[in-house]
Design a protein around this motif. Structure first.
Motif, PDB file in Angstrom:
ATOM      1  N   PHE A 166     -13.792 -12.239   7.389  1.00 49.37           N
ATOM      2  CA  PHE A 166     -12.492 -12.107   6.746  1.00 49.37           C
ATOM      3  C   PHE A 166     -11.751 -10.907   7.322  1.00 49.37           C
ATOM      4  N   VAL A 167     -10.428 -11.053   7.366  1.00 51.50           N
ATOM      5  CA  VAL A 167      -9.612  -9.909   7.739  1.00 51.50           C
ATOM      6  C   VAL A 167      -9.368  -9.120   6.449  1.00 51.50           C
ATOM      7  N   THR A 168      -9.219  -7.813   6.552  1.00 50.14           N
ATOM      8  CA  THR A 168      -8.914  -6.988   5.378  1.00 50.14           C
ATOM      9  C   THR A 168      -7.773  -7.623   4.579  1.00 50.14           C
ATOM     10  N   PRO A 169      -7.913  -7.752   3.252  1.00 49.16           N
ATOM     11  CA  PRO A 169      -6.834  -8.336   2.448  1.00 49.16           C
ATOM     12  C   PRO A 169      -5.485  -7.666   2.736  1.00 49.16           C
ATOM     13  N   TRP A 170      -4.453  -8.482   2.752  1.00 49.12           N
ATOM     14  CA  TRP A 170      -3.143  -8.009   3.191  1.00 49.12           C
ATOM     15  C   TRP A 170      -2.630  -6.784   2.424  1.00 49.12           C
ATOM     16  N   PRO A 171      -2.751  -6.736   1.082  1.00 46.31           N
ATOM     17  CA  PRO A 171      -2.227  -5.557   0.379  1.00 46.31           C
ATOM     18  C   PRO A 171      -2.838  -4.247   0.883  1.00 46.31           C
ATOM     19  N   ILE A 172      -4.093  -4.289   1.299  1.00 46.89           N
ATOM     20  CA  ILE A 172      -4.740  -3.073   1.808  1.00 46.89           C
ATOM     21  C   ILE A 172      -4.144  -2.711   3.167  1.00 46.89           C
ATOM     22  N   ARG A 173      -4.002  -3.738   4.009  1.00 47.98           N
ATOM     23  CA  ARG A 173      -3.415  -3.479   5.324  1.00 47.98           C
ATOM     24  C   ARG A 173      -2.005  -2.926   5.170  1.00 47.98           C
ATOM     25  N   GLU A 174      -1.260  -3.525   4.220  1.00 51.03           N
ATOM     26  CA  GLU A 174       0.116  -3.091   4.010  1.00 51.03           C
ATOM     27  C   GLU A 174       0.165  -1.636   3.545  1.00 51.03           C
ATOM     28  N   ALA A 175      -0.780  -1.268   2.685  1.00 49.85           N
ATOM     29  CA  ALA A 175      -0.823   0.126   2.222  1.00 49.85           C
ATOM     30  C   ALA A 175      -1.064   1.060   3.411  1.00 49.85           C
ATOM     31  N   GLY A 176      -1.893   0.611   4.363  1.00 49.47           N
ATOM     32  CA  GLY A 176      -2.125   1.411   5.567  1.00 49.47           C
ATOM     33  C   GLY A 176      -0.858   1.540   6.397  1.00 49.47           C
ATOM     34  N   VAL A 177      -0.179   0.412   6.572  1.00 52.62           N
ATOM     35  CA  VAL A 177       1.066   0.416   7.359  1.00 52.62           C
ATOM     36  C   VAL A 177       2.099   1.321   6.696  1.00 52.62           C
ATOM     37  N   THR A 178       2.231   1.180   5.381  1.00 55.97           N
ATOM     38  CA  THR A 178       3.207   1.992   4.657  1.00 55.97           C
ATOM     39  C   THR A 178       2.921   3.482   4.826  1.00 55.97           C
ATOM     40  N   SER A 179       1.639   3.828   4.794  1.00 61.48           N
ATOM     41  CA  SER A 179       1.297   5.242   4.940  1.00 61.48           C
ATOM     42  C   SER A 179       1.739   5.765   6.305  1.00 61.48           C
ATOM     43  N   LEU A 180       1.627   4.899   7.325  1.00 58.15           N
ATOM     44  CA  LEU A 180       2.068   5.301   8.663  1.00 58.15           C
ATOM     45  C   LEU A 180       3.594   5.432   8.712  1.00 58.15           C
ATOM     46  N   GLU A 181       4.265   4.486   8.066  1.00 56.84           N
ATOM     47  CA  GLU A 181       5.728   4.551   8.046  1.00 56.84           C
ATOM     48  C   GLU A 181       6.224   5.820   7.372  1.00 56.84           C
ATOM     49  N   LYS A 182       5.459   6.236   6.361  1.00 57.68           N
ATOM     50  CA  LYS A 182       5.860   7.451   5.649  1.00 57.68           C
ATOM     51  C   LYS A 182       5.475   8.710   6.395  1.00 57.68           C
ATOM     52  N   GLY A 183       4.815   8.533   7.534  1.00 57.59           N
ATOM     53  CA  GLY A 183       4.435   9.708   8.301  1.00 57.59           C
ATOM     54  C   GLY A 183       3.216  10.428   7.768  1.00 57.59           C
ATOM     55  N   ARG A 184       2.352   9.708   7.038  1.00 57.24           N
ATOM     56  CA  ARG A 184       1.131  10.353   6.534  1.00 57.24           C
ATOM     57  C   ARG A 184       0.090  10.378   7.655  1.00 57.24           C
ATOM     58  N   THR A 185       0.309  11.221   8.624  1.00 58.30           N
ATOM     59  CA  THR A 185      -0.541  11.210   9.820  1.00 58.30           C
ATOM     60  C   THR A 185      -1.315  12.514   9.992  1.00 58.30           C
ATOM     61  N   HIS A 186      -1.488  13.252   8.898  1.00 53.28           N
ATOM     62  CA  HIS A 186      -2.172  14.543   9.005  1.00 53.28           C
ATOM     63  C   HIS A 186      -3.592  14.470   8.452  1.00 53.28           C
ATOM     64  N   TYR A 187      -4.335  15.558   8.601  1.00 55.68           N
ATOM     65  CA  TYR A 187      -5.651  15.641   7.959  1.00 55.68           C
ATOM     66  C   TYR A 187      -5.485  15.529   6.446  1.00 55.68           C
ATOM     67  N   THR A 188      -6.545  15.109   5.794  1.00 56.67           N
ATOM     68  CA  THR A 188      -6.571  15.256   4.334  1.00 56.67           C
ATOM     69  C   THR A 188      -7.522  16.413   4.034  1.00 56.67           C
ATOM     70  N   SER A 189      -7.690  16.724   2.770  1.00 47.99           N
ATOM     71  CA  SER A 189      -8.687  17.745   2.447  1.00 47.99           C
ATOM     72  C   SER A 189     -10.038  17.222   2.924  1.00 47.99           C
ATOM     73  N   ASN A 190     -10.988  18.097   3.189  1.00 50.62           N
ATOM     74  CA  ASN A 190     -12.229  17.705   3.845  1.00 50.62           C
ATOM     75  C   ASN A 190     -12.978  16.593   3.117  1.00 50.62           C
ATOM     76  N   ALA A 191     -13.033  16.684   1.821  1.00 52.46           N
ATOM     77  CA  ALA A 191     -13.812  15.709   1.055  1.00 52.46           C
ATOM     78  C   ALA A 191     -13.066  14.388   0.865  1.00 52.46           C
ATOM     79  N   GLY A 192     -11.825  14.325   1.308  1.00 55.99           N
ATOM     80  CA  GLY A 192     -11.008  13.131   1.102  1.00 55.99           C
ATOM     81  C   GLY A 192      -9.897  13.436   0.115  1.00 55.99           C
ATOM     82  N   THR A 193      -8.851  12.588   0.085  1.00 56.34           N
ATOM     83  CA  THR A 193      -7.745  12.870  -0.841  1.00 56.34           C
ATOM     84  C   THR A 193      -8.268  12.839  -2.272  1.00 56.34           C
ATOM     85  N   MET A 194      -7.679  13.666  -3.100  1.00 55.07           N
ATOM     86  CA  MET A 194      -8.111  13.701  -4.500  1.00 55.07           C
ATOM     87  C   MET A 194      -7.870  12.343  -5.145  1.00 55.07           C
TER      88      MET A 194
END
Lengths: 391, 160
Positions: free
Chosen positions: A43-71
């Protein structure tokens, strides 16, 4: 000329490579070959998940997160493992988002092992536990699980291998390659052995969402008294068909987490940001997608098991993951010869059981992360093969 | 087993009862019986083939037509619908909420065929207040099937 053999680390050089990979490179060039060799969802990743990834890129969320992961993601993970497996972990200091379950396994072992510490590894199992143990300075100690025990780890087998150097027990269930699961009673039995020891359990539950016959996954840390000695490892690859996103997590008591955190911090920095932002969507809104995929895997599972049994092969009924592990020893070939001959004669790729430990001899692993049509065609070909080679 | 059986058949109506039985972990007889019942209950209405006609017959014209109808009491919409769906050009007909009432899928051999059907048949009906015709340019997905889909498995042949 440099003599690299003298330069490279002895420990790292001694680790055997996964020879299977090379052997099967020919398959990709073979026309009409069918593979049942893949250990990842079709299966390919369900579309809503892929879309959330794409949206994050569109918003410019291209930086590190905190080490343990986003809160936000850690909070979602905390909620998710609570509603699914009745586990309680504090997102602040008991959860680390990792680069797949693989990194979680690696940093857990590195955080726990002193030279000579023994790691109990039920086999057949996934290929990384042994090398990761060796790299971390530990000593791998295989525990053979058997078809007659439904490939479950029994109390007796565990007791046989415990010594005063035993540091870690790996619990790889639902299991790759056997498809075995551990039910609550089975885990209780293991817990009763561990209760008076200092052994830490690395519970690799990456296939926890893929169980069948109505048997919901039970998390080892949810067993009475086991939370304090368990590192729970899970991830997004199998449940949400997100293998390429490289995202997993571990959850453990804070004193353990804080050391793993340091290793993660220096070796990795943080898991991919795009994947983390997409994963929030997966945990929040994709239960239905997982259920649908699971239902489909279940249908294929039945087709494969039924197919092998009709050929007259003994085939353990797997109740988790997406593999069947038929016993091919009655044909008189080694697992590797079987796989080679099957590939040459019928152009079907399966993985020899020995890839998952010596005790996998006599078995092959077939994945059902394939369409019903491919599985049926593969079964037809394997059937012809078995008919021809039957003793 | 009903819903799972139906969704298997919906994906592939040529699959045999024996195959379904294995997939659902039941017997062939039970599946046959269940299918028979679903047919007689008019839950299964037929077994069709999904065809990408655009590949075969480039001349077929397809349109979606929105119809606004004068407000109807009780089963009034059903009566209007009955008159419309009898035309063989009408491939599907649904009652909708929102800005219009009925949505038709119409097929014809030429643009003119469809246009004439709208102007001479549909607009002439007493209860029809307004029509809007949308011609189909390209179908991307239908019945959950993506029409031009890359078939190749993008995965490596063996992964552990």
């Amino acid at each position: 000329m440099m003599n690299y053999d003298n330069i490279l680390s002895k420990k790292a050089s001694c680790i055997p490579p996964s020879g299977i990979r090379k052997f099967f490179d020919i398959v990709s060039e073979m026309k009409d070959a069918i593979s049942l060799g893949v250990g990842e969802p079709d299966f390919v990743t369900p579309w809503p998940i892929r879309e959330a990834g794409v949206t994050s890129l569109e918003k410019g969320r291209t930086h590190y997160t905190s080490n343990a992961g986003t809160m936000e993601l850690r909070e979602e993970i905390s909620r998710y493992v609570n509603r699914k497996y009745n586990l309680n972990y504090n997102p602040k200091n008991e959860i680390i988002v990792t680069v797949g379950g693989s990194e979680a396994i690696d940093i857990t072992l590195r955080a726990l092992l002193n030279p000579g510490d023994e790691v109990l590894i039920p086999e057949p199992s996934f290929v990384c536990y042994k090398p990761c143990t060796i790299l971390a300075g530990g000593v791998p100690v295989p525990i053979v699980t058997e078809e007659k025990d439904n490939f479950r780890l029994t109390k007796e087998k565990l007791l046989e291998k415990i010594t005063d150097r035993t540091k870690v027990l790996i619990l790889p269930f639902p299991n790759n390659p056997t498809g075995a699961i551990m039910e609550k009673e089975d885990l209780e039995a293991i817990a009763s052995v561990l209760r008076d020891t200092n052994i830490i359990v690395l519970s690799d539950e990456i296939y926890s969402e893929l169980t069948y016959n109505g048997k919901k996954h039970v998390s080892f840390a949810s067993i009475d008294g086991m939370w304090e000695r368990t590192v729970t490892i899970n991830g997004f690859s199998k449940a949400f068909a997100m293998t390429g996103w490289r995202l997993g997590y571990l959850a453990a008591p804070a004193p353990l987490c804080s050391v793993m955190y340091k290793i993660h911090q220096y070796a990795i920095m943080c898991a991919p940001t795009t994947s983390q932002l997409a994963a929030v969507e997966a945990l929040k809104n994709c239960d239905g997608d997982v259920e649908n995929m699971c239902k489909e895997y279940n249908q294929r599972r039945r087709v494969l098991v039924d197919g092998f049994r009709k050929m007259g092969l003994s085939c353990f009924e797997p109740e988790g993951a997406f593999y069947v592990f038929p016993n091919i020893s009655s044909l008189g070939y080694s697992s590797e010869d079987f796989a080679k001959k099957l590939l040459e004669e019928e152009k079907v790729a399966v993985v020899p059981g020995t890839a998952f430990g010596e005790c996998g001899e006599g078995f092959v692993r077939c994945s059902y992360a394939y369409s019903i049509e491919s599985i049926q065609e593969a079964l037809k070909r394997i059937g012809n093969f078995v008919e021809r080679h039957k003793k | 087993m009903n819903k799972e059986l139906l969704s298997i058949l919906e994906k592939n109506s040529r699959i045999t009862p024996a195959e379904i039985a294995v997939m659902l972990g039941t017997t062939e007889e039970a599946v046959k019986e269940e299918i028979k019942k679903l047919e007689s209950d008019k839950i299964i209405l037929g077994y069709r083939t999904l065809i990408n006609w655009e590949q075969v017959d480039k001349d077929t014209i397809k349109a979606y037509i929105e119809l606004k109808i004068t407000p109807q009491a009780a089963k009034g919409f059903d009566r209007v619908a009955e008159k419309i769906y009898k035309y063989p050009q009408v491939k599907s007909l649904t009652l909708m909420s929102g800005a219009y009432d009925l949505l038709l899928e119409v097929e014809g051999e030429t643009l003119r065929d469809v246009a004439m059907f709208v102007s001479e048949k549909l607009s002439q009906m007493d209860s029809v207040i307004a029509t809007t015709t949308h011609f189909v340019l390209k179908t991307y997905k239908k019945e959950n099937v993506i029409f031009q889909h890359p078939d190749k498995d993008p995965r490596e042949v063996i992964t552990l």
